[in-house]
Design an enzyme around this catalytic site. Sequence first.
Site, PDB file in Angstrom:
ATOM      1  N   ARG A 149      40.480  12.176 -30.573  1.00 23.68           N
ATOM      2  CA  ARG A 149      41.239  11.320 -29.667  1.00 23.68           C
ATOM      3  C   ARG A 149      40.510  11.321 -28.327  1.00 23.68           C
ATOM      4  NH1 ARG A 149      45.065  14.802 -32.182  1.00 23.68           N
ATOM      5  NH2 ARG A 149      46.579  13.726 -33.500  1.00 23.68           N
ATOM      6  N   LYS A 172      47.095  17.647 -29.977  1.00 22.16           N
ATOM      7  CA  LYS A 172      48.475  17.523 -29.520  1.00 22.16           C
ATOM      8  C   LYS A 172      49.222  18.827 -29.728  1.00 22.16           C
ATOM      9  CE  LYS A 172      49.094  12.533 -30.145  1.00 22.16           C
ATOM     10  NZ  LYS A 172      49.911  11.476 -30.807  1.00 22.16           N
ATOM     11  N   HIS A 240      40.528   4.194 -29.228  1.00 23.19           N
ATOM     12  CA  HIS A 240      41.275   4.739 -30.362  1.00 23.19           C
ATOM     13  C   HIS A 240      40.874   4.058 -31.667  1.00 23.19           C
ATOM     14  CE1 HIS A 240      44.342   7.565 -31.510  1.00 23.19           C
ATOM     15  NE2 HIS A 240      44.946   6.670 -32.251  1.00 23.19           N
ATOM     16  N   ARG A 243      38.325   5.998 -33.522  1.00 18.01           N
ATOM     17  CA  ARG A 243      38.904   7.095 -34.326  1.00 18.01           C
ATOM     18  C   ARG A 243      39.448   6.549 -35.645  1.00 18.01           C
ATOM     19  NH1 ARG A 243      42.001  12.140 -34.330  1.00 18.01           N
ATOM     20  NH2 ARG A 243      44.188  11.749 -34.836  1.00 18.01           N
ATOM     21  N   HIS A 266      46.312  15.701 -37.760  1.00 18.10           N
ATOM     22  CA  HIS A 266      47.655  15.170 -37.959  1.00 18.10           C
ATOM     23  C   HIS A 266      48.597  16.288 -38.381  1.00 18.10           C
ATOM     24  CE1 HIS A 266      46.235  10.769 -38.717  1.00 18.10           C
ATOM     25  NE2 HIS A 266      46.398  11.039 -37.445  1.00 18.10           N
ATOM     26  N   TYR A 275      45.992   5.303 -43.532  1.00 14.54           N
ATOM     27  CA  TYR A 275      44.612   4.874 -43.712  1.00 14.54           C
ATOM     28  C   TYR A 275      44.326   4.393 -45.121  1.00 14.54           C
ATOM     29  CZ  TYR A 275      43.899   6.641 -39.077  1.00 14.54           C
ATOM     30  OH  TYR A 275      43.995   6.835 -37.722  1.00 14.54           O
TER      31      TYR A 275
END
Length: 294
Positions: A149, A172, A240, A243, A266, A275
């Site tokens: 990211r 994150k 983004h 990515r 994730h 995806y």
Amino acid sequence: MTLAQAFADHLRRDRRRSGHTVRAYRATAERLIAFLVDHKGDAVDAAALATLSTADLRAFLAWRRTDGLTNASAARELSAVRGFLKFVGGEGASVPAVKGPRVKKGVPRPVSPAEAVALAEDVSENATEPWIAARDWAVLLLLYGAGLRIGEAVGLTGAILPLGETIMVTGKRDKTRIVPLLAPVRAAIEEYARLTPWPVGRGEALFRGAKGGPLSPAIIRRSVQAARTRLGLSERTTPHALRHSFATHLLGRGADLRSLQELLGHASLSSTQIYTQVDAAHLMDVYRHAHPRA
């Protein structure tokens, strides 16, 4: 301390939410309180929030809709309101049931390998100084070549140097993961480290702005926006999107979802499964353009 500030502190300290999320959720809490003061004609405290009805929340969302909120934005606003009310009410607090708007989950649009390289090259070529060119090239290769990211890339510190075959990335909620480095990505970072005029200590930001402070993601976003205009690329061509392209191209080459989940950082497999839709969409595009009866 206001209820909105206390909520923001809770999200930052206890939930480890990003700065962007904390600011957005605090703003929602402040908007809700301001609306209720006008709506009810009285001060709003924790006790008043505990008595909110479904009709009150629907009225708030209707008021926010006058600002032109999309379904996706309205759904995020409702999610923030629920979190705020649960925080104020404490453990076991009930929140009025309000059905959020239906949001069609978008499928990320990947950038082709040629477009990704052209974009990174254009951003680098239009930099004002050689070390800034090397910096922008390295950052964009980290997005496309390692799936980071933008916040993760600019958040790297000098602790990753000297480089090996992998780096430790903090994502994150402060989750860390190991990310492999392709040779071109490693070479780009090393070239930047060689050219930067700023000392790179282990605890200091690796990527710096023109005046030596930590590089802001906004700088990279603006550079990409200018480059895509010069190249005639879609508005969907964002940092983004690089990515997304990393993930889509790996999946197309046979990567399994579990491995891809780990590489992207994730929290759940459902975030990665989108995806598979991207790859299917790409195959349909190829079919439509190539099949004689499409």
